[in-house]
Design a protein around this motif. Structure first.
Motif, PDB file in Angstrom:
ATOM      1  N   VAL A   1       0.871  -1.184   0.000  1.00  0.00           N
ATOM      2  CA  VAL A   1       0.000   0.000   0.000  1.00  0.00           C
ATOM      3  C   VAL A   1       0.905   1.230   0.000  1.00  0.00           C
ATOM      4  O   VAL A   1       1.953   1.233   0.661  1.00  0.00           O
ATOM      5  CB  VAL A   1      -0.919   0.022   1.233  1.00  0.00           C
ATOM      6  CG1 VAL A   1      -1.701   1.330   1.310  1.00  0.00           C
ATOM      7  CG2 VAL A   1      -1.873  -1.166   1.215  1.00  0.00           C
ATOM      8  N   ALA A   2       0.526   2.272  -0.730  1.00  0.00           N
ATOM      9  CA  ALA A   2       1.320   3.510  -0.759  1.00  0.00           C
ATOM     10  C   ALA A   2       0.465   4.693  -0.323  1.00  0.00           C
ATOM     11  O   ALA A   2      -0.717   4.792  -0.667  1.00  0.00           O
ATOM     12  CB  ALA A   2       1.871   3.763  -2.150  1.00  0.00           C
ATOM     13  N   LEU A   3       1.093   5.577   0.455  1.00  0.00           N
ATOM     14  CA  LEU A   3       0.481   6.852   0.816  1.00  0.00           C
ATOM     15  C   LEU A   3       1.303   7.963   0.179  1.00  0.00           C
ATOM     16  O   LEU A   3       2.527   8.036   0.363  1.00  0.00           O
ATOM     17  CB  LEU A   3       0.469   7.053   2.331  1.00  0.00           C
ATOM     18  CG  LEU A   3      -0.763   6.626   3.113  1.00  0.00           C
ATOM     19  CD1 LEU A   3      -0.643   7.113   4.554  1.00  0.00           C
ATOM     20  CD2 LEU A   3      -2.043   7.159   2.502  1.00  0.00           C
TER      21      LEU A   3
ATOM     22  N   SER B   1       5.147   7.108   1.599  1.00  0.00           N
ATOM     23  CA  SER B   1       5.467   6.007   2.521  1.00  0.00           C
ATOM     24  C   SER B   1       4.766   4.746   2.025  1.00  0.00           C
ATOM     25  O   SER B   1       3.714   4.830   1.372  1.00  0.00           O
ATOM     26  CB  SER B   1       5.036   6.333   3.954  1.00  0.00           C
ATOM     27  OG  SER B   1       3.633   6.418   4.056  1.00  0.00           O
ATOM     28  N   LEU B   2       5.347   3.577   2.346  1.00  0.00           N
ATOM     29  CA  LEU B   2       4.840   2.298   1.849  1.00  0.00           C
ATOM     30  C   LEU B   2       4.570   1.338   3.002  1.00  0.00           C
ATOM     31  O   LEU B   2       5.316   1.305   3.986  1.00  0.00           O
ATOM     32  CB  LEU B   2       5.860   1.656   0.901  1.00  0.00           C
ATOM     33  CG  LEU B   2       6.330   2.467  -0.305  1.00  0.00           C
ATOM     34  CD1 LEU B   2       7.457   1.736  -1.008  1.00  0.00           C
ATOM     35  CD2 LEU B   2       5.182   2.717  -1.268  1.00  0.00           C
ATOM     36  N   TYR B   3       3.483   0.586   2.860  1.00  0.00           N
ATOM     37  CA  TYR B   3       3.246  -0.557   3.752  1.00  0.00           C
ATOM     38  C   TYR B   3       3.749  -1.805   3.017  1.00  0.00           C
ATOM     39  O   TYR B   3       3.457  -1.983   1.823  1.00  0.00           O
ATOM     40  CB  TYR B   3       1.755  -0.720   4.063  1.00  0.00           C
ATOM     41  CG  TYR B   3       1.449  -2.034   4.743  1.00  0.00           C
ATOM     42  CD1 TYR B   3       1.548  -2.150   6.129  1.00  0.00           C
ATOM     43  CD2 TYR B   3       1.107  -3.172   3.987  1.00  0.00           C
ATOM     44  CE1 TYR B   3       1.305  -3.366   6.745  1.00  0.00           C
ATOM     45  CE2 TYR B   3       0.873  -4.375   4.605  1.00  0.00           C
ATOM     46  CZ  TYR B   3       0.973  -4.478   5.983  1.00  0.00           C
ATOM     47  OH  TYR B   3       0.736  -5.682   6.604  1.00  0.00           O
ATOM     48  N   PRO B   4       4.545  -2.668   3.656  1.00  0.00           N
ATOM     49  CA  PRO B   4       4.898  -2.668   5.089  1.00  0.00           C
ATOM     50  C   PRO B   4       6.267  -2.051   5.379  1.00  0.00           C
ATOM     51  O   PRO B   4       6.689  -2.007   6.526  1.00  0.00           O
ATOM     52  CB  PRO B   4       4.918  -4.153   5.410  1.00  0.00           C
ATOM     53  CG  PRO B   4       5.406  -4.796   4.140  1.00  0.00           C
ATOM     54  CD  PRO B   4       4.870  -3.963   3.009  1.00  0.00           C
ATOM     55  N   ASN B   5       6.973  -1.554   4.358  1.00  0.00           N
ATOM     56  CA  ASN B   5       8.355  -1.099   4.550  1.00  0.00           C
ATOM     57  C   ASN B   5       8.487   0.032   5.553  1.00  0.00           C
ATOM     58  O   ASN B   5       9.461   0.100   6.304  1.00  0.00           O
ATOM     59  CB  ASN B   5       8.949  -0.652   3.213  1.00  0.00           C
ATOM     60  CG  ASN B   5       9.046  -1.788   2.208  1.00  0.00           C
ATOM     61  OD1 ASN B   5       8.596  -2.890   2.488  1.00  0.00           O
ATOM     62  ND2 ASN B   5       9.613  -1.528   1.048  1.00  0.00           N
ATOM     63  N   HIS B   6       7.527   0.948   5.563  1.00  0.00           N
ATOM     64  CA  HIS B   6       7.666   2.172   6.368  1.00  0.00           C
ATOM     65  C   HIS B   6       6.658   2.266   7.500  1.00  0.00           C
ATOM     66  O   HIS B   6       6.494   3.342   8.081  1.00  0.00           O
ATOM     67  CB  HIS B   6       7.539   3.402   5.457  1.00  0.00           C
ATOM     68  CG  HIS B   6       8.495   3.383   4.320  1.00  0.00           C
ATOM     69  ND1 HIS B   6       8.161   3.788   3.035  1.00  0.00           N
ATOM     70  CD2 HIS B   6       9.799   2.976   4.253  1.00  0.00           C
ATOM     71  CE1 HIS B   6       9.212   3.650   2.239  1.00  0.00           C
ATOM     72  NE2 HIS B   6      10.215   3.160   2.953  1.00  0.00           N
TER      73      HIS B   6
ATOM     74  N   GLU C   1      -3.424  -0.621  -3.589  1.00  0.00           N
ATOM     75  CA  GLU C   1      -2.728  -1.852  -3.985  1.00  0.00           C
ATOM     76  C   GLU C   1      -1.696  -1.535  -5.055  1.00  0.00           C
ATOM     77  O   GLU C   1      -2.039  -1.090  -6.146  1.00  0.00           O
ATOM     78  CB  GLU C   1      -3.721  -2.887  -4.511  1.00  0.00           C
ATOM     79  CG  GLU C   1      -3.074  -4.211  -4.877  1.00  0.00           C
ATOM     80  CD  GLU C   1      -4.079  -5.256  -5.319  1.00  0.00           C
ATOM     81  OE1 GLU C   1      -3.651  -6.287  -5.863  1.00  0.00           O
ATOM     82  OE2 GLU C   1      -5.294  -5.030  -5.137  1.00  0.00           O
ATOM     83  N   ILE C   2      -0.406  -1.727  -4.731  1.00  0.00           N
ATOM     84  CA  ILE C   2       0.673  -1.558  -5.709  1.00  0.00           C
ATOM     85  C   ILE C   2       1.587  -2.777  -5.639  1.00  0.00           C
ATOM     86  O   ILE C   2       1.614  -3.494  -4.632  1.00  0.00           O
ATOM     87  CB  ILE C   2       1.488  -0.274  -5.462  1.00  0.00           C
ATOM     88  CG1 ILE C   2       2.180  -0.324  -4.094  1.00  0.00           C
ATOM     89  CG2 ILE C   2       0.625   0.957  -5.594  1.00  0.00           C
ATOM     90  CD1 ILE C   2       3.176   0.788  -3.885  1.00  0.00           C
ATOM     91  N   GLU C   3       2.348  -2.989  -6.702  1.00  0.00           N
ATOM     92  CA  GLU C   3       3.241  -4.139  -6.761  1.00  0.00           C
ATOM     93  C   GLU C   3       4.648  -3.793  -6.296  1.00  0.00           C
ATOM     94  O   GLU C   3       5.331  -4.602  -5.689  1.00  0.00           O
ATOM     95  CB  GLU C   3       3.283  -4.687  -8.200  1.00  0.00           C
ATOM     96  CG  GLU C   3       1.948  -5.235  -8.682  1.00  0.00           C
ATOM     97  CD  GLU C   3       1.437  -6.392  -7.834  1.00  0.00           C
ATOM     98  OE1 GLU C   3       2.281  -7.180  -7.337  1.00  0.00           O
ATOM     99  OE2 GLU C   3       0.205  -6.500  -7.664  1.00  0.00           O
ATOM    100  N   GLU C   4       5.105  -2.554  -6.591  1.00  0.00           N
ATOM    101  CA  GLU C   4       6.471  -2.166  -6.249  1.00  0.00           C
ATOM    102  C   GLU C   4       6.522  -0.652  -6.033  1.00  0.00           C
ATOM    103  O   GLU C   4       5.620   0.083  -6.488  1.00  0.00           O
ATOM    104  CB  GLU C   4       7.436  -2.574  -7.356  1.00  0.00           C
ATOM    105  CG  GLU C   4       7.009  -2.109  -8.728  1.00  0.00           C
ATOM    106  CD  GLU C   4       7.841  -2.734  -9.837  1.00  0.00           C
ATOM    107  OE1 GLU C   4       7.724  -2.272 -10.981  1.00  0.00           O
ATOM    108  OE2 GLU C   4       8.615  -3.664  -9.548  1.00  0.00           O
ATOM    109  N   PRO C   5       7.548  -0.134  -5.326  1.00  0.00           N
ATOM    110  CA  PRO C   5       7.646   1.302  -5.029  1.00  0.00           C
ATOM    111  C   PRO C   5       7.613   2.178  -6.269  1.00  0.00           C
ATOM    112  O   PRO C   5       7.134   3.316  -6.221  1.00  0.00           O
ATOM    113  CB  PRO C   5       8.990   1.410  -4.303  1.00  0.00           C
ATOM    114  CG  PRO C   5       9.201   0.063  -3.690  1.00  0.00           C
ATOM    115  CD  PRO C   5       8.612  -0.919  -4.650  1.00  0.00           C
ATOM    116  N   GLU C   6       8.127   1.668  -7.395  1.00  0.00           N
ATOM    117  CA  GLU C   6       8.150   2.465  -8.623  1.00  0.00           C
ATOM    118  C   GLU C   6       6.747   2.862  -9.068  1.00  0.00           C
ATOM    119  O   GLU C   6       6.565   3.884  -9.742  1.00  0.00           O
ATOM    120  CB  GLU C   6       8.852   1.696  -9.745  1.00  0.00           C
ATOM    121  CG  GLU C   6      10.364   1.607  -9.598  1.00  0.00           C
ATOM    122  CD  GLU C   6      10.793   0.645  -8.488  1.00  0.00           C
ATOM    123  OE1 GLU C   6       9.955  -0.189  -8.061  1.00  0.00           O
ATOM    124  OE2 GLU C   6      11.954   0.726  -8.054  1.00  0.00           O
TER     125      GLU C   6
END
Length: 619
Positions: free
Chosen positions: A207-209, A302-307, A264-269
């Motif tokens: 997930v991205a915010l 910011s990204l879930y779950p990385n951040h 819903e995203i697949e990668e940070p890019e």
């Protein structure tokens, strides 16, 4: 239906009571009269008890729309006691307003009497209660007839609209959406973000915010008015909606801050691609009334779950990344990193200490001389603001001025710099020294202040300085990105006063040639980066030559900044550049050191192998 029911009650139990008028003996007539009076009183009490027990408010009037009756619900909703309301104009007791414009709305009782029919209240009708508070009401009014069918007055039946199912749905929507843009608010965002995190955990995706803030929105809002600011926010909301999927959520976080939830995203890019799309979309000029507005945006991701694994942490980290992007320059995005929290804490400390620095006059100016290349004399100087932070030491303007812009301190700092520069010139002249013009840097944010020309006029009058001793410099990038009528109008006024206007760091921005004609410019300052590179290739040298020819072709004075080597100066002389500034001539000087130069008298540039920083000297 409710209105007809209550009218039927009144007609059945009050009407036709006085039918006992037959010529009978007096005693029998008196008995029948007492029975009639008793029956009438019972009917009245029964009707009043019935009307007081229902859930709707009831008010009746005579033909002149004076109040003749209120039930208890009407007393509660209007704030008027029946004893005080009786005989008063209905418009005084039942004051109605349009729910959108809040202009006084016509009272439906008069319409019911005039048109002799049942009429409804206007949609979104607001009742202004006796204490001034407001209440949304709904229902209808109808004429009251006697047995002969003649109109005798009107009855209004109404209730609190908040109790209706439609109003409940409306209130629920309002509680979760922003009233200006119609976007979800932070309440609905928190709910959807928590749900997105739960689904991401279950299905192993990200997930991205995207947290974004409009750069320099406040000056636009302050100088052009809230109507323009509100329209700008609505246009921004519309453009954001075009940048994301229907399954994503755009939220107005408050003020000029928005949050985009990519559920819903697949990668940070993927998030970076959307962020860049948003930057490009919001950078396109906005046309509002007669204003063409250019805004930039700072974005943090910011990204879930990385951040973070919960909604609050993700939101805070995206906000932190956004502040880091803002500090790196306008129209950037940054992905959150762990070390950003420390940097944001430092920015917070700088902001707190900046307030203290302004209050305690801890800022100071340094002055860097400029040379007229044609004759070698000192021609002007640039005033540079400095701050010796008690905890962090001497800070570069690039460190604290972006913080000042973000927290709204750039205007008071700019005002202080302007005052201090003018007063310093006044002090030097009072000592009998020959002064030269001084250049002061300003942001486009400051130039949106329409009171600036008046304040500068007052300052010049106070210090008894001619306007030509003051030059205002604004960077090309700031001017081009924030071009609007307010900035242009301010620059025109300053130019009309006799104040010189310069574009700083010229050549580093975009679309310069296209927009330059909009501004009343006297000088262009070639950006130091071009001067530094001019000797590395013939192409760079030709570019400097083109900038000089361009400026002089428009009758503008051209100053090269960042001159550090004699070879650079020699080429600038060959190209006919008007002036130069840099370490080759002098580093920025304290007021005392600069005064020493003025005391020395008439200054010339020595064309010799003098060491950098010592080339200035007297004849």
């Amino acid at each position: 239906m409710a209105l007809k029911k209550y009218m039927l009650i009144a007609s059945c139990h009050i009407g036709d009571i006085c039918q006992y008028n037959h010529p009978i003996d007096l005693e029998h007539a008196e008995a029948r009269l007492r029975e009639a009076e008793s029956a009438l009183q019972d009917a009245r009490e029964w009707a009043q008890s019935t009307l007081n027990s229902i859930g709707d408010a009831v008010i009746t009037t005579d033909l002149e729309c004076r109040v003749t009756y209120l039930n208890r619900v009407a007393e509660n909703l209007t704030g008027w006691m029946s004893i005080d309301a009786l005989g008063k104009p209905l418009s005084q007791v039942l004051t109605l307003a349009d729910g959108h414009t809040f202009l006084t709305a016509p009272n439906p009782a008069q319409r019911a009497i005039d048109e002799n029919r049942t009429v409804g209240l206007a949609m979104d009708c607001v009742l202004i209660r006796k204490d001034g508070s407001q209440l949304n009401i709904e229902d209808s009014a109808a004429p009251i007839h006697d047995r002969a069918g003649c109109t005798k007055g009107a009855v209004i039946v109404f209730h609190d609209a908040c109790q209706s199912p439609a109003q409940s749905l409306k209130l629920a929507h309002q509680a979760q959406h922003d009233s200006l843009t119609g976007l979800p608010n932070r309440v609905l965002l928190a709910e959807r973000l928590s749900r997105a995190i739960g689904l991401a955990k279950r299905h192993q995706h990200q997930v991205a915010l995207i947290y974004l803030d409009l750069d320099a929105f406040k000056p636009i809002n302050d100088s052009l008015g809230h109507a323009v600011g509100d329209t700008l926010l609505q246009l921004v909301a519309g453009r954001l909606s075009e940048c994301v999927r229907d399954t994503d959520t755009i939220c107005r976080q408050g003020g000029d801050e928005f949050v985009v939830l990519l559920s819903e995203i697949e990668e940070p890019e993927d998030a970076a691609r959307i962020a860049q799309k948003i930057l490009s979309a919001l950078a396109v000029p906005y046309r509002i009334d007669n204003h063409e507005l250019h805004i930039t945006t700072s974005i943090g991701i910011s990204l879930y779950p990385n951040h973070g694994s919960d909604a609050r942490t993700l939101l805070n980290n995206a906000d932190t990344a956004m502040y880091h992007a803002k500090g790196s320059g306008s129209n950037h995005f940054q992905l959150f990193r762990a070390d950003m929290n420390e940097l944001r804490e430092q920015r917070s400390q700088i902001e707190l200490q900046l307030h203290w620095a302004l209050k305690e006059k801890a800022l100071f100016l340094e002055f860097q001389p400029r040379i007229d290349i044609a004759n070698g004399y000192l021609c002007s100087t640039e005033a540079l603001v400095r701050w010796r932070n008690p905890a962090l030491g001497l800070l570069q303007p690039s460190t604290f001025l972006p913080v000042a812009e973000a927290c709204g301190l750039i205007r008071p700092i700019g005002h202080w710099v302007l005052c201090e520069a003018c007063h310093q010139l006044q002090r030097w002249r009072e000592q009998g020294l020959e002064i030269v013009p001084i250049a002061v840097n300003m942001s486009a944010m400051e130039l949106r202040d329409r009171s600036l020309p008046a304040r500068i006029t007052e300052m010049l009058s106070e210090t008894r300085l001619d306007a030509h001793f003051l030059e205002v410099e604004v960077t090309e990038s700031s001017l081009m990105y924030h071009q609007d009528e307010a900035v242009i109008a301010t620059l025109v006024e300053l130019n009309n006063l006799g104040i010189r206007i310069a574009i700083d760091d010229f050549g580093a921005g975009s679309e310069s040639l296209k927009r330059l004609k909009c501004f009343p410019i006297n000088t262009i300052n070639i950006a130091p980066c071009f001067v530094h590179d001019m000797l590395e290739s013939l192409e760079n040298l030709n570019f400097i030559k083109a900038l000089i020819n361009f400026g002089q072709g428009l009758a503008l004075r051209v100053i090269a900044k960042g001159v550090e080597a004699q070879a650079q100066l020699d080429h600038l002389i060959l190209q006919g550049c008007d002036g130069a500034q840099g370490f080759l001539f002098s580093k920025p000087l304290s007021a005392n050191d600069y005064q020493a130069l003025l005391v020395a008298g008439d200054f010339r540039l020595k064309h010799s192998a003098a060491a950098p920083g010592n080339i200035l000297s007297s004849k």
